[in-house]
Write a protein that holds these residues in place. Structure first.
Motif, mmCIF file in Angstrom:
data_model
loop_
_atom_site.group_PDB
_atom_site.id
_atom_site.type_symbol
_atom_site.label_atom_id
_atom_site.label_comp_id
_atom_site.label_asym_id
_atom_site.label_seq_id
_atom_site.Cartn_x
_atom_site.Cartn_y
_atom_site.Cartn_z
ATOM 1 N N ILE A 21 11.367 -20.620 11.423
ATOM 2 C CA ILE A 21 10.356 -19.596 11.678
ATOM 3 C C ILE A 21 10.855 -18.360 11.952
ATOM 4 O O ILE A 21 11.670 -18.257 12.874
ATOM 5 C CB ILE A 21 9.432 -20.226 12.932
ATOM 6 N N PRO A 22 10.190 -17.411 11.207
ATOM 7 C CA PRO A 22 10.791 -16.271 11.306
ATOM 8 C C PRO A 22 10.353 -15.471 12.525
ATOM 9 O O PRO A 22 9.049 -16.050 12.909
ATOM 10 C CB PRO A 22 9.930 -15.186 10.083
ATOM 11 N N MET A 23 10.921 -14.682 13.335
ATOM 12 C CA MET A 23 10.589 -14.023 14.669
ATOM 13 C C MET A 23 9.514 -13.232 14.435
ATOM 14 O O MET A 23 9.650 -12.135 13.340
ATOM 15 C CB MET A 23 11.877 -13.485 15.157
ATOM 16 N N ALA A 24 8.391 -12.824 15.107
ATOM 17 C CA ALA A 24 7.331 -12.124 15.093
ATOM 18 C C ALA A 24 7.747 -10.675 15.381
ATOM 19 O O ALA A 24 8.379 -10.611 16.235
ATOM 20 C CB ALA A 24 6.318 -12.531 16.000
ATOM 21 N N VAL A 25 7.284 -9.870 14.495
ATOM 22 C CA VAL A 25 7.662 -8.317 14.792
ATOM 23 C C VAL A 25 6.419 -7.921 15.165
ATOM 24 O O VAL A 25 5.467 -7.843 14.730
ATOM 25 C CB VAL A 25 7.936 -7.649 13.288
ATOM 26 N N GLU A 26 6.587 -7.027 16.397
ATOM 27 C CA GLU A 26 5.245 -6.537 16.946
ATOM 28 C C GLU A 26 4.957 -5.137 16.111
ATOM 29 O O GLU A 26 5.769 -4.415 15.744
ATOM 30 C CB GLU A 26 5.592 -6.218 18.437
ATOM 31 N N LYS A 27 3.510 -5.229 15.705
ATOM 32 C CA LYS A 27 3.255 -4.052 14.726
ATOM 33 C C LYS A 27 2.088 -3.269 15.567
ATOM 34 O O LYS A 27 1.161 -3.952 16.334
ATOM 35 C CB LYS A 27 2.447 -4.651 13.517
ATOM 36 N N LYS A 28 1.946 -1.762 15.509
ATOM 37 C CA LYS A 28 1.125 -1.440 16.174
ATOM 38 C C LYS A 28 -0.082 -1.049 15.285
ATOM 39 O O LYS A 28 -0.109 -0.667 13.917
ATOM 40 C CB LYS A 28 1.731 0.337 16.243
ATOM 41 N N ALA A 29 -1.350 -1.256 15.612
ATOM 42 C CA ALA A 29 -2.587 -1.432 14.977
ATOM 43 C C ALA A 29 -3.342 0.230 15.160
ATOM 44 O O ALA A 29 -3.029 0.914 16.062
ATOM 45 C CB ALA A 29 -3.591 -2.180 15.847
ATOM 46 N N PHE A 30 -3.972 0.698 14.101
ATOM 47 C CA PHE A 30 -4.657 2.108 14.138
ATOM 48 C C PHE A 30 -5.648 2.156 13.232
ATOM 49 O O PHE A 30 -5.581 1.379 11.984
ATOM 50 C CB PHE A 30 -3.559 3.159 14.209
ATOM 51 N N VAL A 31 -6.463 2.929 13.126
ATOM 52 C CA VAL A 31 -7.594 3.109 12.617
ATOM 53 C C VAL A 31 -7.199 4.166 11.391
ATOM 54 O O VAL A 31 -6.789 5.201 11.812
ATOM 55 C CB VAL A 31 -8.931 3.889 13.236
ATOM 56 N N LEU A 32 -7.500 3.699 10.271
ATOM 57 C CA LEU A 32 -7.198 4.604 9.143
ATOM 58 C C LEU A 32 -8.689 5.017 8.497
ATOM 59 O O LEU A 32 -9.496 4.302 7.983
ATOM 60 C CB LEU A 32 -6.427 4.024 8.074
ATOM 61 N N ARG A 33 -8.838 6.359 8.404
ATOM 62 C CA ARG A 33 -10.072 6.809 7.556
ATOM 63 C C ARG A 33 -9.699 7.215 6.325
ATOM 64 O O ARG A 33 -8.838 7.710 5.976
ATOM 65 C CB ARG A 33 -10.400 8.039 8.234
ATOM 66 N N ILE A 34 -10.561 6.523 5.201
ATOM 67 C CA ILE A 34 -10.086 6.739 4.029
ATOM 68 C C ILE A 34 -11.351 6.887 3.084
ATOM 69 O O ILE A 34 -12.271 6.199 3.321
ATOM 70 C CB ILE A 34 -9.321 5.422 3.452
ATOM 71 N N GLN A 35 -11.353 7.483 1.956
ATOM 72 C CA GLN A 35 -12.152 7.603 0.971
ATOM 73 C C GLN A 35 -12.581 6.459 0.401
ATOM 74 O O GLN A 35 -11.836 5.654 0.065
ATOM 75 C CB GLN A 35 -11.976 8.598 -0.103
ATOM 76 N N PRO A 36 -13.946 6.137 0.184
ATOM 77 C CA PRO A 36 -14.269 4.768 -0.459
ATOM 78 C C PRO A 36 -13.669 4.497 -1.809
ATOM 79 O O PRO A 36 -13.265 3.336 -2.113
ATOM 80 C CB PRO A 36 -15.626 4.882 -0.573
ATOM 81 N N GLU A 37 -13.427 5.715 -2.534
ATOM 82 C CA GLU A 37 -12.954 5.335 -3.820
ATOM 83 C C GLU A 37 -11.640 5.009 -3.681
ATOM 84 O O GLU A 37 -10.907 4.225 -4.636
ATOM 85 C CB GLU A 37 -13.049 6.767 -4.678
ATOM 86 N N THR A 38 -10.780 5.657 -2.788
ATOM 87 C CA THR A 38 -9.415 5.253 -2.647
ATOM 88 C C THR A 38 -9.392 3.901 -1.980
ATOM 89 O O THR A 38 -8.351 3.169 -2.612
ATOM 90 C CB THR A 38 -8.785 6.308 -1.717
ATOM 91 N N LEU A 39 -10.083 3.368 -1.362
ATOM 92 C CA LEU A 39 -9.945 2.247 -0.693
ATOM 93 C C LEU A 39 -10.101 1.161 -1.759
ATOM 94 O O LEU A 39 -9.433 0.191 -2.088
ATOM 95 C CB LEU A 39 -11.044 1.897 0.520
ATOM 96 N N LYS A 40 -11.099 1.446 -2.665
ATOM 97 C CA LYS A 40 -11.473 0.346 -3.858
ATOM 98 C C LYS A 40 -10.228 0.361 -4.629
ATOM 99 O O LYS A 40 -9.841 -0.768 -5.149
ATOM 100 C CB LYS A 40 -12.691 0.928 -4.690
ATOM 101 N N GLU A 41 -9.478 1.352 -5.070
ATOM 102 C CA GLU A 41 -8.180 1.385 -6.051
ATOM 103 C C GLU A 41 -7.328 0.603 -5.134
ATOM 104 O O GLU A 41 -6.447 0.114 -6.053
ATOM 105 C CB GLU A 41 -8.236 2.967 -6.317
ATOM 106 N N LEU A 42 -7.098 0.682 -3.825
ATOM 107 C CA LEU A 42 -5.978 0.431 -3.174
ATOM 108 C C LEU A 42 -6.360 -1.262 -3.158
ATOM 109 O O LEU A 42 -5.340 -2.116 -3.459
ATOM 110 C CB LEU A 42 -5.932 0.651 -1.843
#
Length: 87
Positions: A21-42
């Motif tokens: 079982i790999p050890m968990a790495v704590e990750k920081k959550a944050f809000v990302l504002r992104i254009q809808p077209e960019t999100l669709k492509e991503l």
């Protein structure tokens, strides 16, 4: 005797490389504002590479940071538009 051996094995530390079982790495959550077209492509790109959108963004950011660290400091520019090559 078998029970005693099991007890002793349970007390031995397991090398990290053998730990299933790999050890968990704590990750920081944050809000990302992104254009809808960019999100669709991503979303499409992530799906093609069998990643979540979050995983794709993290992969791209890590790749960009890795490339930036390899770049000689003398080529570093303060103006991000000067170093853009894919526009």
């Amino acid at each position: 005797m078998g029970h005693r051996v099991t007890e002793l094995l349970a007390l031995r530390p397991v090398p990290l490389a053998l730990c299933p079982i790999p050890m968990a790495v704590e990750k920081k959550a944050f809000v990302l504002r992104i254009q809808p077209e960019t999100l669709k492509e991503l979303e499409q790109w992530a799906q093609e590479e069998f990643r979540s959108v979050n995983g794709q963004i993290e992969y791209l950011l890590n790749d960009a940071l890795r490339k930036r660290r390899k770049r000689p400091k003398s080529n570093a520019s303060n103006d991000p538009d000067e170093s853009a090559t894919d526009e």
